[in-house]
Design an enzyme around this catalytic site. Structure first.
Site, PDB file in Angstrom:
ATOM      1  N   ARG A  54      70.194  40.005  63.738  1.00 37.71           N
ATOM      2  CA  ARG A  54      68.960  39.821  62.984  1.00 37.71           C
ATOM      3  C   ARG A  54      69.186  38.932  61.751  1.00 37.71           C
ATOM      4  NH1 ARG A  54      66.818  45.761  62.165  1.00 37.71           N
ATOM      5  NH2 ARG A  54      65.213  45.563  63.739  1.00 37.71           N
ATOM      6  N   THR A  67      74.301  39.423  29.720  1.00 38.11           N
ATOM      7  CA  THR A  67      73.256  39.225  30.726  1.00 38.11           C
ATOM      8  C   THR A  67      73.892  39.112  32.103  1.00 38.11           C
ATOM      9  OG1 THR A  67      71.551  37.770  31.642  1.00 38.11           O
ATOM     10  CG2 THR A  67      73.167  36.689  30.272  1.00 38.11           C
ATOM     11  N   ARG A  88      71.626  45.861  37.885  1.00 34.47           N
ATOM     12  CA  ARG A  88      71.816  46.152  36.457  1.00 34.47           C
ATOM     13  C   ARG A  88      72.184  47.610  36.219  1.00 34.47           C
ATOM     14  NH1 ARG A  88      66.678  43.391  33.939  1.00 34.47           N
ATOM     15  NH2 ARG A  88      66.478  45.456  33.043  1.00 34.47           N
ATOM     16  N   ARG A 138      67.167  34.949  37.272  1.00 34.15           N
ATOM     17  CA  ARG A 138      66.172  34.082  36.661  1.00 34.15           C
ATOM     18  C   ARG A 138      66.344  32.641  37.117  1.00 34.15           C
ATOM     19  NH1 ARG A 138      64.854  36.558  30.977  1.00 34.15           N
ATOM     20  NH2 ARG A 138      63.122  37.723  31.818  1.00 34.15           N
ATOM     21  N   MET A 193      68.815  38.720  41.582  1.00 36.26           N
ATOM     22  CA  MET A 193      68.329  38.345  40.236  1.00 36.26           C
ATOM     23  C   MET A 193      69.088  37.133  39.675  1.00 36.26           C
ATOM     24  SD  MET A 193      67.841  41.722  37.947  1.00 36.26           S
ATOM     25  CE  MET A 193      66.388  42.753  38.053  1.00 36.26           C
ATOM     26  N   HIS A 218      66.781  45.548  40.372  1.00 38.11           N
ATOM     27  CA  HIS A 218      67.433  46.221  39.243  1.00 38.11           C
ATOM     28  C   HIS A 218      68.660  47.032  39.628  1.00 38.11           C
ATOM     29  CE1 HIS A 218      63.541  45.077  37.633  1.00 38.11           C
ATOM     30  NE2 HIS A 218      64.098  45.131  36.442  1.00 38.11           N
ATOM     31  N   GLU A 263      69.751  35.219  25.900  1.00 42.04           N
ATOM     32  CA  GLU A 263      69.244  34.053  25.161  1.00 42.04           C
ATOM     33  C   GLU A 263      68.073  34.423  24.242  1.00 42.04           C
ATOM     34  OE1 GLU A 263      66.571  30.887  24.318  1.00 42.04           O
ATOM     35  OE2 GLU A 263      66.174  32.105  26.098  1.00 42.04           O
ATOM     36  N   ARG A 284      64.436  40.506  58.202  1.00 46.09           N
ATOM     37  CA  ARG A 284      64.295  41.613  57.260  1.00 46.09           C
ATOM     38  C   ARG A 284      64.628  41.150  55.844  1.00 46.09           C
ATOM     39  NH1 ARG A 284      62.307  43.577  61.234  1.00 46.09           N
ATOM     40  NH2 ARG A 284      62.746  45.628  62.137  1.00 46.09           N
ATOM     41  N   ASP A 305      72.635  37.423  34.243  1.00 44.44           N
ATOM     42  CA  ASP A 305      72.299  36.065  34.702  1.00 44.44           C
ATOM     43  C   ASP A 305      73.411  35.057  34.407  1.00 44.44           C
ATOM     44  OD1 ASP A 305      69.919  37.315  35.210  1.00 44.44           O
ATOM     45  OD2 ASP A 305      68.838  36.418  33.521  1.00 44.44           O
TER      46      ASP A 305
HETATM   47  O1  F6P Z   1      67.658  38.578  32.415  1.00 44.82           O
HETATM   48  C1  F6P Z   1      68.112  39.632  33.189  1.00 44.82           C
HETATM   49  C2  F6P Z   1      67.142  39.941  34.293  1.00 44.82           C
HETATM   50  O2  F6P Z   1      67.664  41.005  35.053  1.00 44.82           O
HETATM   51  C3  F6P Z   1      66.764  38.777  35.196  1.00 44.82           C
HETATM   52  O3  F6P Z   1      67.730  38.502  36.174  1.00 44.82           O
HETATM   53  C4  F6P Z   1      65.446  39.247  35.763  1.00 44.82           C
HETATM   54  O4  F6P Z   1      64.620  38.169  36.145  1.00 44.82           O
HETATM   55  C5  F6P Z   1      64.835  39.984  34.595  1.00 44.82           C
HETATM   56  O5  F6P Z   1      65.895  40.370  33.752  1.00 44.82           O
HETATM   57  C6  F6P Z   1      64.045  41.215  35.010  1.00 44.82           C
HETATM   58  O6  F6P Z   1      63.446  41.731  33.889  1.00 44.82           O
HETATM   59  P1  F6P Z   1      62.773  43.169  33.780  1.00 44.82           P
HETATM   60  O7  F6P Z   1      63.871  44.183  33.730  1.00 44.82           O
HETATM   61  O8  F6P Z   1      61.996  43.113  32.536  1.00 44.82           O
HETATM   62  O9  F6P Z   1      61.952  43.338  35.032  1.00 44.82           O
END
Ligand code: F6P
Length: 343
Positions: A163, A126, A273, A172, A170, A270, A103, A264, A128
């Site tokens: 447990r 994304t 990603r 957002r 992630m 990340h 976005e 836990r 997200d």
């Molecule tokens: O928008 C993608 C995203 O991975 C979100 O899910 C997360 O909040 C953000 O980016 C993390 O950003 P950065 O890589 O800058 O920590």
């Protein structure tokens, strides 16, 4: 004709497949492709751009990340930034630009197109999955698969120790990734930002399961309201950084105390990603990439190569700005019998 391509915002698997597809579609038209480095930063003074050669993009479809690099640079935060981006078209010698992003990146592309009539088209990406006007965003499918696999793995250790586990995902302010991965991985409780939760009820649900001799796997979106105030940092686009701020830990502390148990925490962060894109992401990224080049050929500037109902559809970039596609009530209602969530 020379076109530029940039990747902005958070990286994700599938970006390289899109870049490769853009290159080959442009080549078919007899055009050259210039790779702009580090997102919008590459379109500002000192920014780098280099012609993409066939040899350097050979075999990159299955490689995660973006070989062009990415940044969260917002030209609208800089004095004269938008004008400098407009000037960079000449400096890089490009006649049109494909901006691949979420976005924020697409929002900048939309504004630049409206204000300077710049020949820009967009490609949605994304993990997200929250971009308006498209059913597909590059990277989401891979991230769902990684998260679901992680939940599968956490089940086995949680079950062995009876447990409670909290897995933070992630996304957002959108719960798509948590909901889809939570369903695929069979999480017992799924908490997403779209459905505010009561921490006491969450604890009651865990206690109830414990009484029945059952462990609990709780999938929680990073954007859920934390049970206590957490430190906030804002990025160039004004977003609060939600990743790695200790949200799952904050839930754990309340659950430990309230349920008298030692749960836990696993923050996937990340990892979602990283790595190789799924075949679905590789194929879809290739499609939206090629479509973006077609849009340039057809002079459909100011448009994003969206997928709607399985088909490529041009969607105005100006309608992407400042809006988010969050989990629909319909999707939530359809899946809600599989987990505890609306609590
Ligand atoms: O928008 C993608 C995203 O991975 C979100 O899910 C997360 O909040 C953000 O980016 C993390 O950003 P950065 O890589 O800058 O920590």
């Amino acid at each position: 004709m020379r076109i530029g391509v940039l990747t902005g915002g958070g990286d994700c698997p599938g970006l390289n497949a899109a870049i490769r597809s853009i290159f080959y579609r442009a080549k078919e038209n007899g055009w050259e492709t210039i790779g702009i480095h580090m997102g919008w930063k590459g379109m500002l003074p000192g920014g780098k751009g280099k012609e993409i050669s066939e040899s350097e993009i050979e075999g990159i479809t299955n490689i995660g990340g973006t070989y062009l690099g990415s940044s969260r640079t917002n030209p609208y935060k800089l004095e004269n930034g938008p004008k400098q981006v407009a000037d960079a078209f000449k400096e890089h010698g490009i006649d049109a630009l494909v901006a691949i992003g979420g976005e924020d990146t697409l929002g900048v592309a939309g504004k630049l197109h409206s204000e300077f009539k710049l020949p820009i088209v967009g490609v949605p990406k994304t993990v997200d999955h929250d971009i308006m006007g498209t059913d597909y965003t590059i990277g989401f499918d891979t991230a769902v698969n990684i998260a679901a696999d992680s939940i599968d793995r956490l089940h086995t250790t949680a079950r062995s120790h009876n447990r409670t586990f909290i897995v933070e995902i992630m996304g957002r302010h959108a719960g798509w990734l948590t909901l889809r991965a939570g369903i695929a991985g069979g999480a017992h409780i799924i908490l997403i930002p779209e459905k505010p939760c009561d921490i006491n009820k969450v604890c009651d649900a865990i206690k109830k399961r414990e009484k029945m001799g059952k462990y609990t796997l709780l999938a929680i979106s990073e954007g859920v309201a934390p049970p206590k105030k957490l430190a906030e940092k804002h990025d160039d686009f004004g977003h609060v950084g939600l990743t790695n701020r200790g949200m799952a830990q904050a839930f754990k502390e309340v659950i430990d105390e309230n349920c008298k148990m030692d749960c836990r925490v696993m923050v996937l962060g990340h990892l979602l990603r990283g790595g190789s894109p799924t075949a679905y992401d590789r194929i879809m990224a290739s499609k939206v990439g090629a479509a973006a080049v077609d849009f340039i050929k057809e002079k459909k500037f100011g448009m994003m190569a969206a997928i709607q109902g399985g088909q490529i559809a041009p969607f105005p970039l100006k309608d992407v700005v400042g809006k988010y596609k969050t989990v629909s009530d319909q999707e939530y209602a359809l899946l809600k019998s599989l987990f505890e969530g609306d609590i």
